[in-house]
Design an enzyme around this catalytic site. Structure first.
Site, PDB file in Angstrom:
ATOM      1  N   GLY A   8      15.921  24.487  10.450  1.00  0.00           N
ATOM      2  CA  GLY A   8      15.722  25.529   9.434  1.00  0.00           C
ATOM      3  C   GLY A   8      15.496  26.907  10.021  1.00  0.00           C
ATOM      4  O   GLY A   8      14.704  27.681   9.498  1.00  0.00           O
ATOM      5  N   GLY A  14      11.386  29.763   9.738  1.00  0.00           N
ATOM      6  CA  GLY A  14      12.228  29.344  10.863  1.00  0.00           C
ATOM      7  C   GLY A  14      12.931  30.521  11.508  1.00  0.00           C
ATOM      8  O   GLY A  14      12.998  30.638  12.740  1.00  0.00           O
ATOM      9  N   SER A 129       1.981  22.165   5.405  1.00  0.00           N
ATOM     10  CA  SER A 129       1.595  23.047   4.288  1.00  0.00           C
ATOM     11  C   SER A 129       0.141  22.757   3.951  1.00  0.00           C
ATOM     12  O   SER A 129      -0.314  21.611   4.046  1.00  0.00           O
ATOM     13  CB  SER A 129       2.453  22.773   3.062  1.00  0.00           C
ATOM     14  OG  SER A 129       1.842  23.321   1.906  1.00  0.00           O
ATOM     15  N   TYR A 142       5.678  17.102  -2.978  1.00  0.00           N
ATOM     16  CA  TYR A 142       5.641  18.011  -1.835  1.00  0.00           C
ATOM     17  C   TYR A 142       4.338  17.809  -1.056  1.00  0.00           C
ATOM     18  O   TYR A 142       4.344  17.696   0.172  1.00  0.00           O
ATOM     19  CB  TYR A 142       5.758  19.448  -2.340  1.00  0.00           C
ATOM     20  CG  TYR A 142       5.746  20.498  -1.262  1.00  0.00           C
ATOM     21  CD1 TYR A 142       6.864  20.724  -0.464  1.00  0.00           C
ATOM     22  CD2 TYR A 142       4.612  21.287  -1.037  1.00  0.00           C
ATOM     23  CE1 TYR A 142       6.853  21.701   0.522  1.00  0.00           C
ATOM     24  CE2 TYR A 142       4.594  22.265  -0.057  1.00  0.00           C
ATOM     25  CZ  TYR A 142       5.715  22.468   0.720  1.00  0.00           C
ATOM     26  OH  TYR A 142       5.697  23.438   1.709  1.00  0.00           O
TER      27      TYR A 142
HETATM   28  P1  NDP Z   1      13.137  28.545   3.262  1.00  0.00           P
HETATM   29  O1  NDP Z   1      13.561  27.947   1.981  1.00  0.00           O
HETATM   30  O2  NDP Z   1      13.056  30.036   3.378  1.00  0.00           O
HETATM   31  O3  NDP Z   1      14.057  28.003   4.455  1.00  0.00           O
HETATM   32  C1  NDP Z   1      14.241  26.635   4.612  1.00  0.00           C
HETATM   33  C2  NDP Z   1      15.079  26.366   5.844  1.00  0.00           C
HETATM   34  O4  NDP Z   1      15.227  24.956   5.994  1.00  0.00           O
HETATM   35  C3  NDP Z   1      16.471  26.959   5.743  1.00  0.00           C
HETATM   36  O5  NDP Z   1      16.879  27.412   7.027  1.00  0.00           O
HETATM   37  C4  NDP Z   1      17.311  25.766   5.307  1.00  0.00           C
HETATM   38  O6  NDP Z   1      18.657  25.955   5.712  1.00  0.00           O
HETATM   39  C5  NDP Z   1      16.620  24.620   6.060  1.00  0.00           C
HETATM   40  N1  NDP Z   1      16.802  23.299   5.465  1.00  0.00           N
HETATM   41  C6  NDP Z   1      16.429  22.852   4.231  1.00  0.00           C
HETATM   42  N2  NDP Z   1      16.767  21.568   4.054  1.00  0.00           N
HETATM   43  C7  NDP Z   1      17.359  21.159   5.204  1.00  0.00           C
HETATM   44  C8  NDP Z   1      17.920  19.945   5.653  1.00  0.00           C
HETATM   45  N3  NDP Z   1      17.964  18.855   4.873  1.00  0.00           N
HETATM   46  N4  NDP Z   1      18.439  19.877   6.901  1.00  0.00           N
HETATM   47  C9  NDP Z   1      18.411  20.966   7.719  1.00  0.00           C
HETATM   48  N5  NDP Z   1      17.900  22.155   7.363  1.00  0.00           N
HETATM   49  C10 NDP Z   1      17.381  22.253   6.112  1.00  0.00           C
HETATM   50  O7  NDP Z   1      11.717  27.867   3.587  1.00  0.00           O
HETATM   51  P2  NDP Z   1      10.408  28.422   4.282  1.00  0.00           P
HETATM   52  O8  NDP Z   1      10.739  29.237   5.459  1.00  0.00           O
HETATM   53  O9  NDP Z   1       9.523  28.962   3.244  1.00  0.00           O
HETATM   54  O10 NDP Z   1       9.770  27.035   4.728  1.00  0.00           O
HETATM   55  C11 NDP Z   1       9.788  26.561   6.069  1.00  0.00           C
HETATM   56  C12 NDP Z   1       8.737  25.474   6.178  1.00  0.00           C
HETATM   57  O11 NDP Z   1       7.472  26.016   5.830  1.00  0.00           O
HETATM   58  C13 NDP Z   1       8.969  24.303   5.216  1.00  0.00           C
HETATM   59  O12 NDP Z   1       8.678  23.094   5.859  1.00  0.00           O
HETATM   60  C14 NDP Z   1       7.987  24.569   4.100  1.00  0.00           C
HETATM   61  O13 NDP Z   1       7.594  23.387   3.442  1.00  0.00           O
HETATM   62  C15 NDP Z   1       6.841  25.198   4.881  1.00  0.00           C
HETATM   63  N6  NDP Z   1       5.947  25.994   4.067  1.00  0.00           N
HETATM   64  C16 NDP Z   1       6.380  27.075   3.374  1.00  0.00           C
HETATM   65  C17 NDP Z   1       5.505  27.803   2.589  1.00  0.00           C
HETATM   66  C18 NDP Z   1       5.929  28.984   1.809  1.00  0.00           C
HETATM   67  O14 NDP Z   1       5.138  29.455   0.955  1.00  0.00           O
HETATM   68  N7  NDP Z   1       7.119  29.555   2.024  1.00  0.00           N
HETATM   69  C19 NDP Z   1       4.090  27.413   2.474  1.00  0.00           C
HETATM   70  C20 NDP Z   1       3.733  26.262   3.250  1.00  0.00           C
HETATM   71  C21 NDP Z   1       4.628  25.585   4.021  1.00  0.00           C
HETATM   72  P3  NDP Z   1      19.905  25.318   4.887  1.00  0.00           P
HETATM   73  O15 NDP Z   1      19.650  25.624   3.441  1.00  0.00           O
HETATM   74  O16 NDP Z   1      21.110  25.927   5.476  1.00  0.00           O
HETATM   75  O17 NDP Z   1      19.821  23.873   5.189  1.00  0.00           O
END
Ligand code: NDP
Length: 234
Positions: A8, A14, A129, A142
């Site tokens: 990600g 990421g 999280s 989640y």
């Molecule tokens: P985003 O939605 O901004 O980005 C998610 C990333 O994960 C993208 O790069 C997406 O790329 C990739 N992704 C999603 N599903 C898959 C998959 N099956 N295989 C490979 N890549 C995947 O998320 P955030 O940056 O907000 O979140 C990152 C992490 O932080 C997550 O684990 C989230 O649970 C955690 N988090 C986020 C919070 C928030 O408030 N934002 C709070 C607490 C935790 P693509 O779509 O191309 O696959």
């Protein structure tokens, strides 16, 4: 050059990690479903890989290792969220959330552990999280998936410590990324008001803690779930 493998790395937290590690001289391999980032960063190679699929993960990890050498740091970051009443979630929701948020960590760590064990070093980090620690209403799936991440991190830390491998998680609070864009401004306002520091987090603030945790400065830290949530959860 040290090698970071991250899932990600194209958006949100990421992407902030990818930028920080690349700026510090790391070779970075980013795995995501699209494999596409709106910003191409020097030193970063993007792989198309769905972390839910163990075969795709093995292929991408092996290809990254062939190109850039052993993985020094793994960050299992890719995640998705679903909101709704627990009784309304379907089996597909269950599979999607568990397979991405916990299955991604399982598949990625399984792929890198043998290499790290043979080198007797390595760092595995998960982006969890705060809801995994405390549970969120209308985010039961989640929350459960992140609870599984936290337990897995603690267990792996015990199992892999004797092999010189440290395992930790960062547990963010609400952070300004695409994931939060599904929430209304009113909801974000309420979360900010409930946060002692009075705002949402920024992706770079999570990335900095992950960077610290993989560094030698954190050489005696393992099995920990580090909250980065502006004091929301104390
Ligand atoms: P985003 O939605 O901004 O980005 C998610 C990333 O994960 C993208 O790069 C997406 O790329 C990739 N992704 C999603 N599903 C898959 C998959 N099956 N295989 C490979 N890549 C995947 O998320 P955030 O940056 O907000 O979140 C990152 C992490 O932080 C997550 O684990 C989230 O649970 C955690 N988090 C986020 C919070 C928030 O408030 N934002 C709070 C607490 C935790 P693509 O779509 O191309 O696959």
């Amino acid at each position: 050059m040290p090698h970071l493998l991250i899932s990600g790395g194209t958006r949100g937290i990421g992407k902030a990690c990818v930028k920080l590690f690349a700026a510090n001289g790391y070779k970075v391999s980013s795995l995501s479903r699209t494999g596409k980032s709106d910003e191409l960063i020097d030193g970063v190679t993007y792989y198309q890989c769905d972390v839910r699929d163990p075969g795709e993960v093995d292929l991408a990890v092996n290809s990254a290792i062939r190109s850039f050498g052993p993985v020094d740091v793994l960050i299992s970051n890719a995640g998705i969220s679903v909101s709704g009443l627990a009784q309304d979630f379907g089996f597909e929701d269950y599979r999607a959330v568990m397979d991405t948020n916990f299955g991604g960590l399982f598949n990625l760590s399984k792929a890198v552990i043998p290499h790290m064990v043979s080198q007797q070093k390595g760092v595995i980090l998960a982006v969890s999280s705060m809801w995994g620690q405390t549970g969120a209403s209308c985010e039961a799936l989640y929350s459960a998936s992140k609870g599984a991440v936290d337990s897995y991190v603690k267990a792996l830390a015990k199992e892999l410590g004797p092999s010189g491998i440290r395992v930790n998680a960062v547990s963010p609070g609400a952070t300004n990324t695409d994931m939060m864009s599904t929430f209304s401004d009113e909801v974000k306002e309420v979360i900010s008001e409930d946060t002692p520091l009075g705002r949402l987090g920024e992706p770079s603030e999570i990335a900095e803690v992950l960077y610290f945790l993989q560094s030698e400065k954190a050489s005696f830290i393992t099995g920990q779930i580090i909250g980065v949530n502006g004091g929301y959860l104390i």
